[in-house]
Write an enzyme that holds these catalytic residues in place. Sequence first.
Site, PDB file in Angstrom:
ATOM      1  CG  ASN A  17      -0.331   4.464   3.604  1.00 40.78           C
ATOM      2  OD1 ASN A  17      -1.085   5.051   4.377  1.00 40.78           O
ATOM      3  ND2 ASN A  17      -0.723   3.426   2.883  1.00 40.78           N
TER       4      ASN A  17
ATOM      5  CG  ASP B 285      -2.150   0.902   1.033  1.00 37.81           C
ATOM      6  OD1 ASP B 285      -2.421   1.303  -0.120  1.00 37.81           O
ATOM      7  OD2 ASP B 285      -2.819   1.204   2.035  1.00 37.81           O
TER       8      ASP B 285
ATOM      9  CG  ASP C 236      -1.834   2.466   6.765  1.00 43.38           C
ATOM     10  OD1 ASP C 236      -2.048   1.313   7.208  1.00 43.38           O
ATOM     11  OD2 ASP C 236      -2.734   3.177   6.328  1.00 43.38           O
TER      12      ASP C 236
END
Length: 212
Positions: free
Chosen positions: A81, A76, A94
Amino acid sequence: MWALGAHPHCVQLFNAWEQQGQLYLQTELMDNSSLDRFLDDYGQHEPLSEERVWYIFSHVALGLKHMHDLNILHLDVKPANVFISEDWTLKLADFGMSARLPLAANEFDREGDREYIAPEVLTGCYDKPADIFSLGLLLLEVTANVVLPDNGPAWQKLRSGDLSDCQFDAGTSSELVDLITEMLQPLPEDRPTIDQIVGHPCVAKALASLTS
């Protein structure tokens, strides 16, 4: 996060506990917001200099290298993030989608944001190159100040290696455009590894010369 330990470019976990049915994570303080908010604010005034682009990218790449060295996928990678500390150190954060290699059969259904997802993730068969593709889209966004599509023809074009919709500044170096192009190759085996990316001369130069 415990497995990642202390690293200059990954947000560190200090403590974790359950209380009244909730999980609490105590991490280091990253008090300079996130990369996506910085891009939203700064991009309204002027494009980022290429020196700063390389600086941002090199920090994120070093965080991803640490993860890949531990055989952990992030899955991700995106500006939201990436957190920024008071001294302007950038760190990956994250890790809710992260997974250890080798992935079990029931772990291949993980999907991050469609704007940054690698094409092979949708087929349910992926490895470290999926993170490289997402990192390449992050670099594209930082360099060209584009809004990444989440579906449609423009989304498909990026995943076929077609960057014709992206307008680079006239002063953007060929080294930067070439690296973005290589990272966004449709076939995973055609993308550079994170070690090759960190070893790029421009990344090394950025880490050595730019401190703010």
